[in-house]
Design a protein around this motif. Sequence first.
Motif, PDB file in Angstrom:
ATOM      1  N   PRO A 199       0.811  -1.227   0.000  1.00 23.99           N
ATOM      2  CA  PRO A 199       0.000   0.000   0.000  1.00 23.99           C
ATOM      3  C   PRO A 199       0.837   1.266   0.000  1.00 23.99           C
ATOM      4  CG  PRO A 199      -0.862  -1.598   1.567  1.00 23.99           C
ATOM      5  CD  PRO A 199       0.443  -2.137   1.067  1.00 23.99           C
ATOM      6  N   SER A 200       2.041   1.212   0.596  1.00 23.80           N
ATOM      7  CA  SER A 200       2.858   2.425   0.660  1.00 23.80           C
ATOM      8  C   SER A 200       3.257   2.916  -0.728  1.00 23.80           C
ATOM      9  CB  SER A 200       4.119   2.159   1.492  1.00 23.80           C
ATOM     10  OG  SER A 200       4.893   1.132   0.902  1.00 23.80           O
ATOM     11  N   HIS A 201       3.201   1.996  -1.726  1.00 18.70           N
ATOM     12  CA  HIS A 201       3.508   2.426  -3.096  1.00 18.70           C
ATOM     13  C   HIS A 201       2.530   3.493  -3.560  1.00 18.70           C
ATOM     14  CE1 HIS A 201       4.758   2.161  -7.305  1.00 18.70           C
ATOM     15  NE2 HIS A 201       3.482   2.084  -7.620  1.00 18.70           N
ATOM     16  N   TYR A 202       1.275   3.394  -3.064  1.00 18.56           N
ATOM     17  CA  TYR A 202       0.242   4.334  -3.483  1.00 18.56           C
ATOM     18  C   TYR A 202       0.097   5.505  -2.523  1.00 18.56           C
ATOM     19  CZ  TYR A 202      -1.010   0.401  -6.450  1.00 18.56           C
ATOM     20  OH  TYR A 202      -0.976  -0.597  -7.362  1.00 18.56           O
ATOM     21  N   PHE A 203       0.301   5.271  -1.246  1.00 26.52           N
ATOM     22  CA  PHE A 203      -0.004   6.297  -0.257  1.00 26.52           C
ATOM     23  C   PHE A 203       1.210   6.810   0.501  1.00 26.52           C
ATOM     24  CE2 PHE A 203      -3.947   3.849  -0.638  1.00 26.52           C
ATOM     25  CZ  PHE A 203      -4.797   4.858  -1.031  1.00 26.52           C
ATOM     26  N   GLY A 204       2.274   6.073   0.544  1.00 22.47           N
ATOM     27  CA  GLY A 204       3.421   6.489   1.339  1.00 22.47           C
ATOM     28  C   GLY A 204       4.161   7.648   0.711  1.00 22.47           C
ATOM     29  N   GLY A 205       4.646   8.569   1.568  1.00 20.46           N
ATOM     30  CA  GLY A 205       5.361   9.723   1.060  1.00 20.46           C
ATOM     31  C   GLY A 205       6.688   9.355   0.415  1.00 20.46           C
ATOM     32  N   THR A 206       7.353   8.307   0.931  1.00 20.79           N
ATOM     33  CA  THR A 206       8.674   7.992   0.416  1.00 20.79           C
ATOM     34  C   THR A 206       8.608   7.433  -0.991  1.00 20.79           C
ATOM     35  OG1 THR A 206       8.502   5.842   1.511  1.00 20.79           O
ATOM     36  CG2 THR A 206       9.623   7.596   2.705  1.00 20.79           C
ATOM     37  N   SER A 207       7.609   6.649  -1.319  1.00 22.45           N
ATOM     38  CA  SER A 207       7.528   6.065  -2.652  1.00 22.45           C
ATOM     39  C   SER A 207       7.189   7.102  -3.691  1.00 22.45           C
ATOM     40  CB  SER A 207       6.462   4.958  -2.670  1.00 22.45           C
ATOM     41  OG  SER A 207       5.187   5.508  -2.462  1.00 22.45           O
ATOM     42  N   ALA A 208       6.558   8.219  -3.248  1.00 24.26           N
ATOM     43  CA  ALA A 208       6.135   9.232  -4.198  1.00 24.26           C
ATOM     44  C   ALA A 208       7.233  10.233  -4.507  1.00 24.26           C
ATOM     45  CB  ALA A 208       4.927   9.989  -3.634  1.00 24.26           C
ATOM     46  N   ARG A 209       8.377  10.121  -3.845  1.00 27.40           N
ATOM     47  CA  ARG A 209       9.416  11.122  -3.940  1.00 27.40           C
ATOM     48  C   ARG A 209       9.984  11.198  -5.350  1.00 27.40           C
ATOM     49  NH1 ARG A 209      13.398   9.415   0.106  1.00 27.40           N
ATOM     50  NH2 ARG A 209      11.782   9.992   1.575  1.00 27.40           N
ATOM     51  N   GLY A 210      10.020  12.419  -5.898  1.00 28.75           N
ATOM     52  CA  GLY A 210      10.728  12.644  -7.146  1.00 28.75           C
ATOM     53  C   GLY A 210      10.012  12.166  -8.382  1.00 28.75           C
ATOM     54  N   ASP A 211       8.684  12.055  -8.381  1.00 27.90           N
ATOM     55  CA  ASP A 211       7.982  11.567  -9.562  1.00 27.90           C
ATOM     56  C   ASP A 211       7.878  12.603 -10.653  1.00 27.90           C
ATOM     57  OD1 ASP A 211       5.565   9.191  -8.210  1.00 27.90           O
ATOM     58  OD2 ASP A 211       7.702   9.049  -8.632  1.00 27.90           O
ATOM     59  N   PHE A 212       8.080  13.889 -10.333  1.00 27.33           N
ATOM     60  CA  PHE A 212       8.172  14.891 -11.382  1.00 27.33           C
ATOM     61  C   PHE A 212       9.250  15.882 -11.001  1.00 27.33           C
ATOM     62  CE2 PHE A 212       5.831  17.965  -8.889  1.00 27.33           C
ATOM     63  CZ  PHE A 212       4.905  17.209  -8.204  1.00 27.33           C
TER      64      PHE A 212
ATOM     65  N   ARG B 289       1.414  10.473  -6.126  1.00 27.71           N
ATOM     66  CA  ARG B 289       0.808   9.177  -5.858  1.00 27.71           C
ATOM     67  C   ARG B 289       0.100   8.586  -7.079  1.00 27.71           C
ATOM     68  NH1 ARG B 289       1.690  11.921  -1.553  1.00 27.71           N
ATOM     69  NH2 ARG B 289       1.989  10.889   0.469  1.00 27.71           N
ATOM     70  N   MET B 290      -0.446   9.445  -7.921  1.00 24.52           N
ATOM     71  CA  MET B 290      -1.127   8.976  -9.122  1.00 24.52           C
ATOM     72  C   MET B 290      -0.180   8.904 -10.321  1.00 24.52           C
ATOM     73  SD  MET B 290      -4.099   8.413  -7.938  1.00 24.52           S
ATOM     74  CE  MET B 290      -4.977   8.065  -9.453  1.00 24.52           C
ATOM     75  N   HIS B 291       1.067   9.334 -10.119  1.00 25.54           N
ATOM     76  CA  HIS B 291       2.105   9.238 -11.141  1.00 25.54           C
ATOM     77  C   HIS B 291       1.735   9.973 -12.427  1.00 25.54           C
ATOM     78  CE1 HIS B 291       4.085   6.414  -8.500  1.00 25.54           C
ATOM     79  NE2 HIS B 291       2.983   5.680  -8.456  1.00 25.54           N
ATOM     80  N   PHE B 292       1.356  11.255 -12.285  1.00 24.84           N
ATOM     81  CA  PHE B 292       1.157  12.091 -13.463  1.00 24.84           C
ATOM     82  C   PHE B 292       1.866  13.423 -13.231  1.00 24.84           C
ATOM     83  CE2 PHE B 292      -2.424  13.279 -10.733  1.00 24.84           C
ATOM     84  CZ  PHE B 292      -2.456  14.672 -10.839  1.00 24.84           C
ATOM     85  N   ARG B 293       2.147  14.115 -14.325  1.00 20.53           N
ATOM     86  CA  ARG B 293       2.835  15.396 -14.246  1.00 20.53           C
ATOM     87  C   ARG B 293       1.792  16.512 -14.205  1.00 20.53           C
ATOM     88  NH1 ARG B 293       8.287  15.368 -15.460  1.00 20.53           N
ATOM     89  NH2 ARG B 293       9.113  13.303 -15.978  1.00 20.53           N
ATOM     90  N   PRO B 294       1.704  17.241 -13.093  1.00 19.02           N
ATOM     91  CA  PRO B 294       0.647  18.244 -12.953  1.00 19.02           C
ATOM     92  C   PRO B 294       0.950  19.579 -13.598  1.00 19.02           C
ATOM     93  CG  PRO B 294       1.918  18.160 -10.953  1.00 19.02           C
ATOM     94  CD  PRO B 294       2.502  17.107 -11.869  1.00 19.02           C
ATOM     95  N   GLY B 295       2.201  19.797 -14.042  1.00 18.09           N
ATOM     96  CA  GLY B 295       2.542  21.104 -14.581  1.00 18.09           C
ATOM     97  C   GLY B 295       2.406  22.175 -13.507  1.00 18.09           C
ATOM     98  N   PRO B 296       2.001  23.384 -13.884  1.00 19.59           N
ATOM     99  CA  PRO B 296       1.858  24.468 -12.892  1.00 19.59           C
ATOM    100  C   PRO B 296       0.826  24.172 -11.808  1.00 19.59           C
ATOM    101  CG  PRO B 296       1.898  25.354 -15.123  1.00 19.59           C
ATOM    102  CD  PRO B 296       1.783  23.870 -15.263  1.00 19.59           C
ATOM    103  N   ALA B 297      -0.071  23.190 -12.056  1.00 18.61           N
ATOM    104  CA  ALA B 297      -1.080  22.853 -11.044  1.00 18.61           C
ATOM    105  C   ALA B 297      -0.459  22.295  -9.774  1.00 18.61           C
ATOM    106  CB  ALA B 297      -2.084  21.852 -11.614  1.00 18.61           C
ATOM    107  N   ARG B 298       0.818  21.909  -9.829  1.00 15.97           N
ATOM    108  CA  ARG B 298       1.474  21.402  -8.622  1.00 15.97           C
ATOM    109  C   ARG B 298       1.542  22.468  -7.535  1.00 15.97           C
ATOM    110  NH1 ARG B 298       7.930  21.904  -9.779  1.00 15.97           N
ATOM    111  NH2 ARG B 298       8.014  21.765  -7.511  1.00 15.97           N
TER     112      ARG B 298
END
Length: 344
Positions: free
Chosen positions: A33-46, A247-256
Amino acid sequence: MAVRRAATSLLLALAAGTATATDFSLFPDDVPPSHYFGGTSARGDFPGGLAVPSLSSAAAAAAAAGPSDHPPLFTKATSWTTAGVLSVITAWAALGVQKDDYNPFKFTREKFFGRDTYAGGADKCSHFILSAALARELGWAYEEEGQPRDRALLLALGVTVVSGVIQEVGDAFTPYGYAWEDIVVDTLGGVAGAALSYYDLNDLIGLRFGFVRDGVTPNPCCKDSLGENYSQEIYSGDLKLSGLARRMHFRPGPARFLLVSATYSTRAYGTIPARPDRQRNVGVDVGLNLPEILSAVGVPETTWWGAVLYKALNLFRIPFTSFGVRYDMNHRKWHGPDTGQNFD
């Protein structure tokens, strides 16, 4: 009972640690589950994303150590921190007794968010968000002092609940009285703050409060009642698009740099008799994620001043940084879109 069940659920979850269900699995066996919700797995996706802060050397050493190597619960540092927090809360409660005049101990019924409550429920939002902040930051402090995360957050939650009880005992000797409703929201706020930290969700979900212009014209029909009227405050729960993108693995652009907030505020409460134009407003805002902007321009979170700045902006809404609409539940009327600074 609902609070007791919620707190018990968190305690069991923290104590269980890696316990898993056998009858139903929400995630594939090979993807935790941490792959989807954990902060560490989400690091650096964009590129340029806000990195999840790493543990201090003391906290990292405690996390890497085996169970038998964990420090005692009340080390010298932990004891001083706990005593300091409880001393400040006790002094604040005593100051309230002195400021609001001593009364014999009494209980009171404030209720929650009803139209005819003295603050329309804004006081309950204040208790919830401040308790969540106390549990989150106190848990962080205990981790910095070398406590493992689960123990640090359990202790932080306990101190938060005790702090709420101390505050209410102080109120019991004032005209306000001891309100069990405040204990309920203090406990729920502490559970929320501890849970968001435990599951590394602070970069996804935020809880803040801010100030708006009072703007309420005095009405000769009414006089101020006991307590604050909360017409100058607004409370929000935020969904941070940068954290969602990781977490959803998409690039948000300026919406980040944006967040979407559910808000609550009241206006013109706190009078006797009740003003006919008082409001209970629920709203939706789109605002700036200021910590994400700081990260993008290179403000370091590893310095003391950077850490203070990030923590402050994760708790306080800065005026004029959000834009949205509000629905007045008392009069069934929409207000806005605007920055929420006006009383209309």
